[in-house]
Design a protein around this motif. Structure first.
Motif, PDB file in Angstrom:
ATOM      1  N   THR A 282     -95.716 -42.860  37.549  1.00  0.00           N
ATOM      2  CA  THR A 282     -94.781 -42.591  38.207  1.00  0.00           C
ATOM      3  C   THR A 282     -95.053 -42.757  39.588  1.00  0.00           C
ATOM      4  OG1 THR A 282     -94.867 -40.374  38.095  1.00  0.00           O
ATOM      5  CG2 THR A 282     -93.720 -41.082  36.343  1.00  0.00           C
TER       6      THR A 282
ATOM      7  N   PRO B 219     -93.430 -41.399  43.737  1.00  0.00           N
ATOM      8  CA  PRO B 219     -92.708 -40.492  44.412  1.00  0.00           C
ATOM      9  C   PRO B 219     -91.603 -41.010  45.115  1.00  0.00           C
ATOM     10  CG  PRO B 219     -94.750 -40.514  45.031  1.00  0.00           C
ATOM     11  CD  PRO B 219     -95.011 -41.418  43.805  1.00  0.00           C
TER      12      PRO B 219
ATOM     13  N   SER C 262     -91.745 -36.586  50.165  1.00  0.00           N
ATOM     14  CA  SER C 262     -93.165 -36.420  49.987  1.00  0.00           C
ATOM     15  C   SER C 262     -94.118 -36.884  50.872  1.00  0.00           C
ATOM     16  CB  SER C 262     -93.719 -37.161  48.494  1.00  0.00           C
ATOM     17  OG  SER C 262     -93.142 -36.532  47.265  1.00  0.00           O
TER      18      SER C 262
ATOM     19  N   SER D 256     -98.858 -45.410  47.751  1.00  0.00           N
ATOM     20  CA  SER D 256     -98.545 -45.884  46.100  1.00  0.00           C
ATOM     21  C   SER D 256     -99.214 -47.002  45.740  1.00  0.00           C
ATOM     22  CB  SER D 256     -97.216 -45.767  45.538  1.00  0.00           C
ATOM     23  OG  SER D 256     -96.664 -44.419  45.691  1.00  0.00           O
TER      24      SER D 256
ATOM     25  N   HIS E 269     -88.987 -42.190  41.632  1.00  0.00           N
ATOM     26  CA  HIS E 269     -87.982 -41.457  42.023  1.00  0.00           C
ATOM     27  C   HIS E 269     -87.327 -42.054  43.165  1.00  0.00           C
ATOM     28  CE1 HIS E 269     -85.548 -37.972  43.472  1.00  0.00           C
ATOM     29  NE2 HIS E 269     -85.903 -37.390  42.435  1.00  0.00           N
TER      30      HIS E 269
ATOM     31  N   TRP F 153     -83.512 -38.076  36.907  1.00  0.00           N
ATOM     32  CA  TRP F 153     -84.987 -37.745  36.579  1.00  0.00           C
ATOM     33  C   TRP F 153     -85.203 -36.908  35.469  1.00  0.00           C
ATOM     34  CZ3 TRP F 153     -88.374 -40.984  38.144  1.00  0.00           C
ATOM     35  CH2 TRP F 153     -89.741 -40.494  38.146  1.00  0.00           C
TER      36      TRP F 153
ATOM     37  N   GLU G 160     -98.815 -39.734  38.488  1.00  0.00           N
ATOM     38  CA  GLU G 160     -97.883 -39.709  39.818  1.00  0.00           C
ATOM     39  C   GLU G 160     -98.728 -40.276  40.400  1.00  0.00           C
ATOM     40  OE1 GLU G 160     -95.488 -37.052  42.822  1.00  0.00           O
ATOM     41  OE2 GLU G 160     -96.523 -36.035  41.191  1.00  0.00           O
TER      42      GLU G 160
ATOM     43  N   LYS H  97     -97.419 -33.998  45.138  1.00  0.00           N
ATOM     44  CA  LYS H  97     -97.296 -33.782  43.354  1.00  0.00           C
ATOM     45  C   LYS H  97     -95.876 -33.269  42.881  1.00  0.00           C
ATOM     46  CE  LYS H  97    -101.948 -31.873  44.003  1.00  0.00           C
ATOM     47  NZ  LYS H  97    -103.009 -30.523  43.529  1.00  0.00           N
TER      48      LYS H  97
ATOM     49  N   LEU I 106     -93.489 -35.199  41.785  1.00  0.00           N
ATOM     50  CA  LEU I 106     -92.988 -35.377  40.263  1.00  0.00           C
ATOM     51  C   LEU I 106     -94.030 -34.980  39.335  1.00  0.00           C
ATOM     52  CD1 LEU I 106     -92.423 -39.377  40.853  1.00  0.00           C
ATOM     53  CD2 LEU I 106     -90.852 -37.432  41.040  1.00  0.00           C
ATOM     54  N   THR I 107     -95.103 -34.307  39.573  1.00  0.00           N
ATOM     55  CA  THR I 107     -96.130 -33.631  38.493  1.00  0.00           C
ATOM     56  C   THR I 107     -95.285 -32.240  38.440  1.00  0.00           C
ATOM     57  OG1 THR I 107     -97.974 -35.014  39.474  1.00  0.00           O
ATOM     58  CG2 THR I 107     -98.405 -33.022  38.170  1.00  0.00           C
TER      59      THR I 107
ATOM     60  N   ALA J  22    -101.657 -35.751  39.302  1.00  0.00           N
ATOM     61  CA  ALA J  22    -101.188 -36.334  40.185  1.00  0.00           C
ATOM     62  C   ALA J  22    -102.329 -37.212  40.877  1.00  0.00           C
ATOM     63  CB  ALA J  22    -100.732 -35.031  41.410  1.00  0.00           C
TER      64      ALA J  22
END
Length: 316
Positions: free
Chosen positions: A7, A9, A13, A70, A94, A260, A278, A283, A285-286, A300
């Motif tokens: 995943t 973010p 973030s 990412s 996301h 989500w 993630e 972190k 989404l974690t 993460a």
């Protein structure tokens, strides 16, 4: 049996210093940041590493910056023998993270992903004059009640559910006056907290229609390959692989709800995913994954130490 999803973010973030440790540690990360800088004709990496928070937070900078980190992590993993197709059954992101997910899965080139996110960020900012739109987090209300709140607050204005992030964490978006009304209505309906968010535009609501049109034009001009693993799309909370469908859903996503909670529920239910990784800054989404499904293992992968641990886990 372990089954993973990777995943990616979304906005919020970002932080000054993002990616700097990766650039110091890995030539592959430095190459990603350089390629993004060249694609944008701007030293975005300098803004990321030591810029001002105000400049980094601008949507046109935050979106490609988050994608760049990412993809830097993804390239480092590849250099260490970790291929996405061998270790992930699905990807998901996301909001802007969908572009990171698609780039990681081979749908977009890195340069195209950077340019698309620059266009997306500028178009979203331009869609609504500053001050005319905003967003708010409603904490402690379920999705159905949040929808009621938004509908009641809207009146003649726009007020939509924007993000269903986790049980009890819904974000609404729309005209400033309507969102302010919604905050008060939410409190009256029992929200634990309802607060305006420090955002520069009302994302994921009907006011973003001009940005959706801009993205439709931009996406028509780039090559979109089928991803090597399916993308669980924000607006569907279901997997897709067809390039034309990907284009369509990315356009819908500009004004649509980021589903989500449902996406993670699908991944860890019908999708059979046991582990969520993630890849990127922070972190967020974690934390959300653990609230959505306490049984799922969420990790993460953000720093060089995280990368080493993740490689060791996948290689075991």
């Amino acid at each position: 049996m372990t089954k993973r999803a990777f995943t990616f973010p979304g906005q919020g973030s970002q932080a000054v210093g993002m990616g700097k440790d990766l650039a110091a540690a890995y030539p592959e990360a430095r190459a990603v940041f350089q390629e993004v800088d060249e694609a944008l004709g701007q030293r975005l990496s300098a803004i990321m590493f030591e810029g001002s928070d105000d400049i980094l937070r601008l949507t046109e900078n935050a979106q490609p910056a988050l994608m760049a980190v990412s993809l830097a992590i993804m390239r480092v993993l590849q250099a260490k023998g970790i291929r996405l197709v061998d270790h992930a059954a699905f990807v998901a992101g996301h909001s802007l993270g969908e572009y990171s997910a698609l780039c990681a899965a081979g749908s977009f080139s890195l340069a195209d992903a950077a340019r698309l996110l620059r266009i997306r960020g500028l178009a979203m900012q331009k869609a609504v004059p500053v001050g005319h739109g905003t967003m708010a987090a409603l904490l402690g209300l379920d999705l159905a009640v949040a929808r009621e709140v938004a509908a009641e607050a809207a009146g003649d204005d726009v007020c939509d559910v924007a993000n269903d992030n986790a049980p009890g964490q819904v974000v609404i978006s729309g005209a400033t006056a309507a969102v302010e009304r919604a905050v008060e209505i939410a409190k009256a309906k029992g929200a634990k907290r309802a607060l305006l968010l420090p955002v520069s535009a009302p994302f994921h609501c009907a006011l973003m229609q001009p940005a959706a049109e801009a993205m439709q034009a931009a996406l028509a001009d780039v090559t979109v390959n089928a991803p090597v693993v399916p993308l669980v799309a924000n607006v569907l909370a279901a997997p897709i692989t067809d390039p034309d469908d990907i284009r369509r859903r990315l356009v819908e996503q500009v004004t649509g709800v980021v589903r989500w909670t449902e996406s993670v529920t699908w991944l860890t239910g019908p999708g059979g995913v046991t582990h969520l990784a993630e890849l990127g800054t922070g972190k967020v989404l974690t934390g959300l994954a653990k609230r959505i499904n306490a049984e799922a293992v969420a990790t993460a992968v953000s720093t060089p130490a995280d990368i080493d641990a993740f490689v060791a886990e996948l290689s075991a």
